[in-house]
Design a protein around this motif. Structure first.
Motif, mmCIF file in Angstrom:
data_model
loop_
_atom_site.group_PDB
_atom_site.id
_atom_site.type_symbol
_atom_site.label_atom_id
_atom_site.label_comp_id
_atom_site.label_asym_id
_atom_site.label_seq_id
_atom_site.Cartn_x
_atom_site.Cartn_y
_atom_site.Cartn_z
ATOM 1 N N ASP A 1 6.732 -7.268 3.383
ATOM 2 C CA ASP A 1 5.648 -7.433 2.126
ATOM 3 C C ASP A 1 6.437 -7.849 0.990
ATOM 4 O O ASP A 1 5.629 -8.489 0.001
ATOM 5 C CB ASP A 1 5.026 -5.925 2.033
ATOM 6 N N THR B 1 2.711 -0.615 -5.591
ATOM 7 C CA THR B 1 2.025 -1.671 -5.343
ATOM 8 C C THR B 1 2.300 -3.071 -6.198
ATOM 9 O O THR B 1 3.077 -2.872 -7.135
ATOM 10 C CB THR B 1 0.474 -1.151 -5.773
ATOM 11 N N ASP C 1 0.815 -1.050 0.009
ATOM 12 C CA ASP C 1 -0.015 -0.048 -0.136
ATOM 13 C C ASP C 1 0.909 1.257 -0.100
ATOM 14 O O ASP C 1 1.773 1.420 0.674
ATOM 15 C CB ASP C 1 -0.824 -0.130 1.202
ATOM 16 N N CYS C 2 0.894 2.169 -0.966
ATOM 17 C CA CYS C 2 1.416 3.259 -1.243
ATOM 18 C C CYS C 2 0.692 4.672 -0.660
ATOM 19 O O CYS C 2 1.191 5.695 -1.091
ATOM 20 C CB CYS C 2 2.169 3.316 -2.322
ATOM 21 N N SER C 3 -0.513 4.374 -0.017
ATOM 22 C CA SER C 3 -1.338 5.607 0.187
ATOM 23 C C SER C 3 -0.438 6.687 1.095
ATOM 24 O O SER C 3 -0.810 7.873 0.897
ATOM 25 C CB SER C 3 -2.578 5.281 0.499
ATOM 26 N N THR D 1 7.627 2.907 -1.929
ATOM 27 C CA THR D 1 6.540 1.717 -1.916
ATOM 28 C C THR D 1 6.108 1.825 -3.364
ATOM 29 O O THR D 1 5.853 2.788 -4.061
ATOM 30 C CB THR D 1 5.546 1.929 -0.952
#
Length: 229
Positions: free
Chosen positions: A65, A18, A7-9, A16
């Motif tokens: 991750d 996705t 998650d790169c929000s 990051t």
């Protein structure tokens, strides 16, 4: 040069990508007749005068991750990679970053799983410190001790080192060589460029096909080639 895949929000350092973006980037490589491999495989091929169709893929910091999101994409695209981990922070978090979310790091079992999948395991130091500012004792521990621990953990001699923050000077490069590593990865090492200060290109979430093409071309212009590689 990758870091986290997920998650790169909330990603102030832009480290990051996705899983979908990683998949698209590796697919772009394959469409161009290129294949992502570990640094060890790339350097061995270059030593034989081969490997022009290979691209070294590296993942820094050893985020948990990687096992969940990156490994399945690498398998699907038939790619290898080198994962640089921190044996002094197994199962910890990235608390060297003052901003952004805390991301869990791989445990010993997670690293062994990645190695069993064919991923090359390299050292990112013990705890992620800037080696150009480290005293002699810290430098030895971060470089030599981390290699000893990872060799014990994986059962395989560790060939690669990655300088935290990409920063390297002659003293740090000499320490990596003297500790028995075969190569070291930086970002833009300038005059130090060589087997113990390899330049890399950062790849992030915004890197679509056009940006990747530009980065490959600019890399050749901005960074000197490593002689003999």
């Amino acid at each position: 040069m990758y870091h986290s895949v997920g998650d790169c929000s909330d990603d102030p350092y832009r480290i990051t990508v996705t899983p979908g973006r990683l998949d698209a980037q590796l697919a772009w490589l394959r469409r161009r007749g290129l294949r992502g491999v570990s640094l060890g495989e790339l350097l061995a091929a270059r030593a034989r005068g081969e490997g022009r169709d290979l691209v070294g893929l590296t993942f820094d910091d050893g985020y948990a991750d990687f096992a969940e999101h990156a490994l399945p994409v690498l398998r699907r695209r038939g790619c290898g990679a080198t994962l640089f981990v921190l044996p002094g922070r197994l199962g910890g978090v990235n608390d060297w970053d003052p901003l952004g979310p805390r991301k869990p790091l791989l445990t010993a079992d997670g690293i062994r799983r990645a190695a069993a999948e064919g991923v090359e395991i390299g050292s990112h130091g013990l705890t992620h410190v800037d080696l150009t500012r480290a005293d002699d004792a810290t430098l030895r521990a971060e470089v030599a001790r981390s290699r000893e621990l990872l060799t014990e953990l994986t059962g395989t001699p560790v060939a690669g080192f990655c300088y935290p923050y990409g920063t390297v000077d002659r003293r740090a490069a000499d320490a990596v060589r003297d500790a028995g590593y075969a190569y070291g990865c930086a970002i833009d090492p300038g005059p130090l460029t060589g087997p113990y200060a390899l330049p890399r290109v950062h790849v992030g979430q915004r890197d679509t096909a056009v940006r990747l093409l530009l980065k490959t071309r600019l890399h050749r212009l901005r960074r000197r080639a490593a002689e003999g590689i």
